[in-house]
Design a protein around this motif. Sequence first.
Motif, short mmCIF file in Angstrom:
data_model
loop_
_atom_site.label_atom_id
_atom_site.label_comp_id
_atom_site.label_asym_id
_atom_site.label_seq_id
_atom_site.Cartn_x
_atom_site.Cartn_y
_atom_site.Cartn_z
N GLY A 24 -16.30 1.09 -14.64
CA GLY A 24 -17.60 1.41 -14.24
C GLY A 24 -18.46 0.12 -13.59
N ASP A 25 -17.25 -1.24 -13.49
CA ASP A 25 -17.23 -2.33 -12.94
C ASP A 25 -17.51 -2.01 -11.38
N PRO A 26 -18.86 -2.56 -11.03
CA PRO A 26 -18.98 -2.39 -9.26
C PRO A 26 -18.07 -3.65 -8.85
N THR A 27 -16.77 -4.18 -9.32
CA THR A 27 -16.19 -5.85 -8.55
C THR A 27 -14.51 -4.23 -8.52
N GLN A 28 -14.65 -3.06 -8.93
CA GLN A 28 -13.45 -2.91 -9.57
C GLN A 28 -12.17 -2.56 -8.25
N GLY A 29 -13.49 -2.05 -7.05
CA GLY A 29 -12.37 -2.11 -5.81
C GLY A 29 -11.78 -3.60 -5.66
N LEU A 30 -11.77 -4.47 -6.21
CA LEU A 30 -11.98 -6.17 -5.47
C LEU A 30 -10.54 -6.21 -5.95
N LYS A 31 -10.14 -5.00 -6.96
CA LYS A 31 -8.65 -5.18 -7.84
C LYS A 31 -7.61 -4.41 -6.75
N MET A 32 -8.06 -4.00 -6.05
CA MET A 32 -7.62 -3.74 -5.19
C MET A 32 -7.01 -4.38 -4.33
N LEU A 33 -7.08 -5.38 -3.83
CA LEU A 33 -6.77 -6.81 -2.92
C LEU A 33 -5.17 -7.12 -3.24
N PRO A 34 -4.56 -7.48 -4.33
CA PRO A 34 -3.37 -7.11 -4.11
C PRO A 34 -2.43 -5.90 -3.16
N TYR A 35 -2.73 -4.96 -3.20
CA TYR A 35 -2.11 -4.02 -2.93
C TYR A 35 -2.35 -3.96 -0.63
N ALA A 36 -3.48 -4.79 -0.89
CA ALA A 36 -3.90 -5.48 0.96
C ALA A 36 -2.60 -5.46 1.95
N LYS A 37 -2.34 -5.32 2.92
CA LYS A 37 -1.34 -5.06 4.56
C LYS A 37 -2.63 -5.79 4.85
N ILE A 80 -7.86 2.84 2.93
CA ILE A 80 -9.13 2.19 2.43
C ILE A 80 -9.12 0.53 3.92
N THR A 81 -10.01 0.57 4.58
CA THR A 81 -10.18 -1.06 4.46
C THR A 81 -11.76 -1.30 3.85
N MET A 82 -10.61 -3.08 3.99
CA MET A 82 -12.00 -3.16 2.59
C MET A 82 -12.24 -4.91 3.65
N ASP A 83 -13.54 -4.85 3.72
CA ASP A 83 -13.79 -6.91 4.26
C ASP A 83 -14.96 -6.94 2.89
N VAL A 84 -14.41 -8.53 3.12
CA VAL A 84 -15.06 -9.11 1.70
C VAL A 84 -15.09 -10.83 2.11
N TRP A 85 -16.11 -10.87 1.44
CA TRP A 85 -16.93 -11.89 1.87
C TRP A 85 -16.76 -12.92 1.08
N ILE A 86 -16.31 -14.17 1.34
CA ILE A 86 -16.03 -15.22 -0.69
C ILE A 86 -17.22 -16.70 -0.17
N ASP A 87 -17.53 -16.44 -1.56
CA ASP A 87 -18.79 -17.80 -0.91
C ASP A 87 -18.19 -18.96 -1.49
N ASP A 88 -18.65 -20.28 -0.75
CA ASP A 88 -18.51 -21.65 -1.39
C ASP A 88 -17.62 -21.48 -2.99
N ALA A 93 -19.70 -12.07 -2.26
CA ALA A 93 -20.69 -12.74 -1.91
C ALA A 93 -21.03 -10.80 -1.93
N ARG A 94 -20.48 -10.68 -0.89
CA ARG A 94 -20.09 -8.99 -0.48
C ARG A 94 -18.69 -8.32 -0.04
N MET A 95 -18.66 -6.67 -0.75
CA MET A 95 -17.39 -6.00 -0.52
C MET A 95 -18.15 -4.81 0.26
N SER A 96 -17.16 -4.23 1.43
CA SER A 96 -17.40 -3.23 2.15
C SER A 96 -15.79 -2.40 2.23
N GLN A 97 -16.09 -1.37 1.86
CA GLN A 97 -15.02 -0.60 1.75
C GLN A 97 -14.97 0.34 2.81
N ALA A 98 -14.12 1.08 3.42
CA ALA A 98 -14.52 2.01 4.56
C ALA A 98 -12.97 3.04 4.75
N ILE A 99 -13.53 4.38 3.69
CA ILE A 99 -12.84 5.33 3.88
C ILE A 99 -12.69 6.72 4.52
#
Length: 141
Positions: A24-37, A80-88, A93-99
Amino acid sequence: MMHLQGHVRILGEGGAASIKTGTGDPTQGLKMLPYAKDTTKIGTENLRGLNTVHSTATIPQDKLGAAGSPYKHMGMPGDITMDVWIDDKGTPARMSQAIGETTMDIDFLKFGASRTVVAPPTADTADMTEQFKKMKRGEAA
């Protein structure tokens, strides 16, 4: 395009209990990034007063592993198309997922803090189960 605003139930009749993995962790989607192309840096952006680096990536459905379990339960088709904004500080800071035609945006405001969550009034919620079943069958939502 389906636009979701407010509080919606998207996990079917079983609700969140139907998800067998995850926390139920809102950062769960970030854990998919290692699979990204096809990862691409879009550029730098100011987001809520934070300097961020905006990147986009595609996560193939067949590479999601256990991290894709919630999406499979929702019957979401395709990659899944994922956009991520990473701060300094290196913090998301934000994650957007499009499926398919559904997009989910999450703003991360604070890490390491707990907060009491109050369920929204029933009048402010919607059950999206039937819409997602139609999407799964390829019908218009």
